[in-house]
Design an enzyme around this catalytic site. Structure first.
Site, PDB file in Angstrom:
ATOM      1  N   TRP A  53       0.842  -1.193   0.000  1.00  0.00           N
ATOM      2  CA  TRP A  53       0.000   0.000   0.000  1.00  0.00           C
ATOM      3  C   TRP A  53       0.885   1.255   0.000  1.00  0.00           C
ATOM      4  CZ3 TRP A  53      -0.827   3.974   3.664  1.00  0.00           C
ATOM      5  CH2 TRP A  53      -1.868   4.848   3.299  1.00  0.00           C
ATOM      6  N   ASP A  97     -15.798   8.686  -0.158  1.00  0.00           N
ATOM      7  CA  ASP A  97     -16.310   8.008   1.031  1.00  0.00           C
ATOM      8  C   ASP A  97     -17.031   8.994   1.970  1.00  0.00           C
ATOM      9  OD1 ASP A  97     -16.652   6.152   3.015  1.00  0.00           O
ATOM     10  OD2 ASP A  97     -14.543   5.598   3.152  1.00  0.00           O
ATOM     11  N   LYS A 157     -16.732   4.732  -8.295  1.00  0.00           N
ATOM     12  CA  LYS A 157     -15.379   4.381  -7.862  1.00  0.00           C
ATOM     13  C   LYS A 157     -15.538   3.198  -6.913  1.00  0.00           C
ATOM     14  CE  LYS A 157     -11.540   6.120  -5.086  1.00  0.00           C
ATOM     15  NZ  LYS A 157     -10.879   7.291  -4.532  1.00  0.00           N
ATOM     16  N   ASP A 164     -14.296   0.585  -4.545  1.00  0.00           N
ATOM     17  CA  ASP A 164     -13.140   0.427  -3.668  1.00  0.00           C
ATOM     18  C   ASP A 164     -13.156  -0.957  -2.999  1.00  0.00           C
ATOM     19  OD1 ASP A 164     -10.823   1.202  -2.363  1.00  0.00           O
ATOM     20  OD2 ASP A 164     -11.665   3.075  -1.584  1.00  0.00           O
ATOM     21  N   ASN A 191     -10.876  -2.289   0.397  1.00  0.00           N
ATOM     22  CA  ASN A 191      -9.776  -1.794   1.224  1.00  0.00           C
ATOM     23  C   ASN A 191      -9.121  -2.778   2.175  1.00  0.00           C
ATOM     24  OD1 ASN A 191      -9.144   1.010   0.640  1.00  0.00           O
ATOM     25  ND2 ASN A 191     -11.337   1.326   0.979  1.00  0.00           N
ATOM     26  N   ASP A 234      -2.743   4.963  -3.583  1.00  0.00           N
ATOM     27  CA  ASP A 234      -3.186   6.074  -2.737  1.00  0.00           C
ATOM     28  C   ASP A 234      -2.073   7.091  -2.535  1.00  0.00           C
ATOM     29  OD1 ASP A 234      -5.774   5.381  -2.343  1.00  0.00           O
ATOM     30  OD2 ASP A 234      -5.536   4.644  -0.302  1.00  0.00           O
TER      31      ASP A 234
HETATM   32  C1  DGJ Z   1      -9.071   4.126  -0.438  1.00  0.00           C
HETATM   33  C2  DGJ Z   1      -9.007   4.830  -1.761  1.00  0.00           C
HETATM   34  O1  DGJ Z   1      -7.887   4.437  -2.489  1.00  0.00           O
HETATM   35  C3  DGJ Z   1      -9.046   6.342  -1.512  1.00  0.00           C
HETATM   36  O2  DGJ Z   1      -8.878   7.045  -2.707  1.00  0.00           O
HETATM   37  C4  DGJ Z   1     -10.352   6.668  -0.847  1.00  0.00           C
HETATM   38  O3  DGJ Z   1     -11.395   6.375  -1.734  1.00  0.00           O
HETATM   39  C5  DGJ Z   1     -10.508   5.887   0.442  1.00  0.00           C
HETATM   40  N1  DGJ Z   1     -10.306   4.476   0.246  1.00  0.00           N
HETATM   41  C6  DGJ Z   1     -11.878   6.108   1.030  1.00  0.00           C
HETATM   42  O4  DGJ Z   1     -12.117   5.335   2.128  1.00  0.00           O
END
Ligand code: DGJ
Length: 755
Positions: free
Chosen positions: A216, A385, A494, A496, A498, A566
């Site tokens: 990351w 978000d 978008k 995501d 995570n 990111d």
């Molecule tokens: C991770 C993404 O890569 C960011 O750009 C953003 O959208 C955050 N998550 C939001 O939680």
């Protein structure tokens, strides 16, 4: 290329009839001309019935395979295109070199089952209910159709069938390979390991492997290492593609650092679940590259009459270095993979609210940002978000996909209308496969997440992974997204993701087939994307996974762009973007201009430098516009307008990495040449100058030597003696001096053909 909406699928009925036809054709010994090649059609696939040799040609590449005397399918050649008149002799299995290395291990198989005494990486390993695990696959039949070849193999005793599928792209010579495993044994069996196929390089010992590693905020590092005897495994065990390795490789045979010279064999897997690519130099110096779903903890229960199709494994060849290999992949992605191929829409300039507001979104704040974004020429406004459920921070709300009434008391409509009235499209952030334990969804359905009963559930970013393999979870996820898109005028999601998997249990799996989760999760992910796109054709989607953790040729069939990292620090981003382009096109590479000092390294850089870095991909702006000065707005307007004039060249052109920032180079230069060759744009970056040394002279590539081009710098300065117009030969051989001195400096210029 086949528009493959579901990469791994169970098939019945018509496919079975097709297989029966294939077997009959093979039994009758029919040659390719029997199987529906229309008269006059360019012959990309030839079959010589006398030698049992198949040859597939595309662009500058030939791929040749044959059926040997053991009825094994054997690689004969993969490399630069052969003359049309060339024929290759019949395949003969390689001799055993000793009692320790039997012929099964020394022969370069296209696809080999684990059975007999096989020690190299198998393409298929199965376990039958009676405890037998022996599988010896033999050629049965084949079929040639349009640009494709299907070869069917069968276990020598049991009714396990494997159909190898080959599709050659005539534009790039990139070959798509996959395999369909079919169970006709009468009982279920378990697939313990399966690959899409094996690529065999010419035997040799002087190879170098390039691959991509990361984590990351530090994705897309290019690694290089010699291929030594033994095995290197590139992989993800994370349930998803991952940033630690990306499913791409390139192997060159001359060990030179040149971007544009030398033989390169390269490939990429189209799979967004756990995957592996093994690169193995065996006992007889044969280099084999085998790829597919990761074998670790893998099991797929295949019922009688069911089929499993592997992901696609794409492979290509260039004798013009790794730079050309990348350009071939870029063309292939745009021409054959992305939604809307061969002419996907150019990426609009977007604004994203994340770094400006994080979770603190509300109607007034977003409207104010939207006005400012529109004023600099932004075409798509994306709210990130924080807009839904009880989402105040990352502790709560994921899973509850209703508009937060405190933040948007009137729903999303007034805000979306405002965005439209400013002349922009509206986009929205979602993270559909996740749930916070602090959510209504989890309180209602604690059994919907990946879990092993009675065991703790590991949280990451305070969230758990919904088990998308479950039909009820799939229905929920599709349902809320469909509703969101039906009720609101949304042009872009978008998407995501995570975190990675933990405790990958599926206690409620049908027939106890818990480990089918590795396939069924990804299959459902793809099918949701496909169904949403079909029902809402106006919607575009970005694959984001905390940055670049889900970028591969599988997800790219359903998503228009990806978020590489990111890390938005402009200097770090140069290296990140450089690595990204080895495998993936700038056409999908989202790049934002964000604030300075940047949150990642607290590094400061000028707004112009930050724009120029982002303009090498698909431009976005992610800065807090509330903090910008009037000068910042003026500069941004100018750069956005400039970007719109070069956008097509950057997103569709041929990319040359003229000076790579690898190995701590203080310099980086990229050049893109438009598809019609009439325009080029180059970006030059300097980390910091030393001891009065001038910036290296920039020698362009890809221009027409005899044509004349006019040069124009839109950032930074060219040396005063630079001619205004000169031949392509001059710009490529003599080159261009830019005046760059200081820290974090940049220049950019265009060339336009004038004759
Ligand atoms: C991770 C993404 O890569 C960011 O750009 C953003 O959208 C955050 N998550 C939001 O939680």
């Amino acid at each position: 290329m086949r528009n493959c909406h579901v990469v791994m699928t169970r098939l019945v009925g018509s496919a079975t009839r097709l297989l029966a036809g294939l077997i009959l054709a093979g039994a009758l010994g029919l040659s390719s001309s029997t199987f529906g090649q229309s008269a006059g059609q360019a012959q990309m696939i030839h079959y010589d019935a006398a030698t049992k040799v198949f040859r597939l040609d595309g662009a500058d590449v030939s791929y040749v395979l044959g059926i040997n005397e053991q009825s094994e399918v054997q690689t004969l050649y993969w490399g630069k295109r052969l003359a049309d008149s060339d024929t290759l002799p019949a395949a003969i299995s390689s001799p055993a070199i000793s009692s320790f290395d039997m012929a099964l291990n020394t022969t370069p198989h296209e696809f080999v089952g684990w059975g007999g005494g096989l020690y190299v990486e198998p393409d298929l390993k199965v376990s039958f209910p009676d405890g037998n695990r022996d599988l010896i696959l033999k050629y049965v039949s084949h079929q040639i159709h349009n640009d494709g070849l299907a070869i069917t193999m069968k276990d020598q005793l049991r009714d396990v069938y494997v159909t190898l599928d080959y599709r050659m792209d005539k534009e790039t010579g990139i070959l798509r390979r996959s395999a369909v495993i079919e169970n006709r044994t009468g009982d279920p069996f378990t697939i313990e390991q399966v690959a899409s196929g094996t690529w065999n390089l010419p035997r040799g010992t002087d190879y170098r492997l390039r691959y991509l590693t990361g984590r990351w905020a530090g994705e897309w590092n290019v690694q290089e290492q010699p291929v030594h005897p033994g095995k290197v495994v590139l992989e993800s065990r994370r349930g998803t593609t991952g940033a630690q390795n990306n499913p791409w490789f390139a192997i060159d045979d001359n060990r030179s650092n040149d971007q544009d010279q030398g033989n390169v064999w390269f490939g990429a897997l189209g799979w967004s679940g756990s995957w592996q690519i093994s690169v193995e130099q065996d006992q007889v110096q044969q280099v084999r590259v085998t790829g597919g779903p990761n074998a670790f903890d893998f099991a797929y229960r295949l019922g009688n009459g069911e089929k499993l199709e592997t992901p696609a494994f794409y492979g290509g060849f260039s004798d013009h270095g790794v730079g050309d290999a990348s350009r071939l992949l870029h063309r292939f992605e745009v021409g054959s993979i992305l939604p809307g191929h061969p002419s996907p829409r150019l990426r609009p300039v977007l604004y994203n609210s994340w770094e400006a507001t994080t979770f603190d979104v509300n109607e007034a704040g977003q409207m104010a940002l939207a006005e400012k974004a529109a004023s600099i020429g932004v075409e798509r406004f994306v709210m990130d978000d924080g807009w839904f459920g009880g989402r105040k921070n990352d502790h709560a709300g994921l899973g509850d996909w209703y508009v937060n009434p405190k933040k948007f008391p009137n729903g999303l409509k007034p805000f979306i209308d405002k965005v439209h009235s400013l002349g922009m499209e509206f986009g929205l952030w979602v993270e559909p496969e996740m749930v916070n334990p602090d959510s209504d969804l989890y309180r209602e359905h604690p059994d919907w997440v990946l879990n092993f009963p009675g065991r703790p559930r590991t949280e990451a970013r305070n969230q758990l992974v919904l088990n998308l393999a479950r039909p009820d979870v799939r229905a929920y996820v599709f349902g809320f997204l469909d509703k969101l898109l039906t009720e609101n005028d949304i042009a872009f999601l978008k998407w995501d993701y995570n975190r990675n998997w933990s405790e990958p249990g599926w206690p409620a799996a049908p027939n106890g087939a818990q480990q089918n989760v590795y396939v069924d999760f990804t299959r459902n992910f793809y099918s949701i994307l496909a169904e949403l796109r079909q029902k809402h054709p106006q919607v575009e989607i970005e694959s984001c996974s905390g940055g670049g953790s889900r970028v591969d040729l599988g997800v790219m069939q359903y998503t228009d762009e990806v978020w590489p990292s990111d890390n938005t620090d402009a200097f770090d981003r140069i290296l990140i973007q450089n690595g990204f382009t080895y495998a993936y096109s700038p056409a999908v590479m989202m790049a934002w201009v964000t604030d300075s000092p940047n949150w990642v390294n607290q590094r400061s850089a000028s707004l112009e430098y930050r724009f120029l870095v982002a303009m090498q991909g698909s431009l976005g702006i992610g800065a807090d516009l509330n903090k910008w000065t009037a000068d910042d707005f003026d500069k941004a307007k100018q750069m956005v307008a400039e970007y719109k004039t070069i956008r097509e060249t950057v997103q569709r052109g041929q990319l040359y990495r003229l000076i790579t920032p690898e190995h701590d180079s203080p310099y980086s230069v990229t050049e893109s040449v438009s598809p019609d060759g009439k325009k080029a744009v180059a970006f030059a970056f300097l980390h910091s100058s030393k001891e009065l040394y001038p910036y290296p002279r920039i020698q362009l590539r890809g221009l027409d030597r005899g044509a004349r081009y006019e040069i124009s710098a839109f950032a930074g300065k060219l040396a005063p003696a630079t001619p205004k117009t000169a031949s392509g030969a001059f710009w490529m051989q003599h080159g261009i001096d830019v005046l760059l001195r200081g820290d974090f400096q940049a220049a950019a210029f265009t060339l336009t053909r004038v004759d």
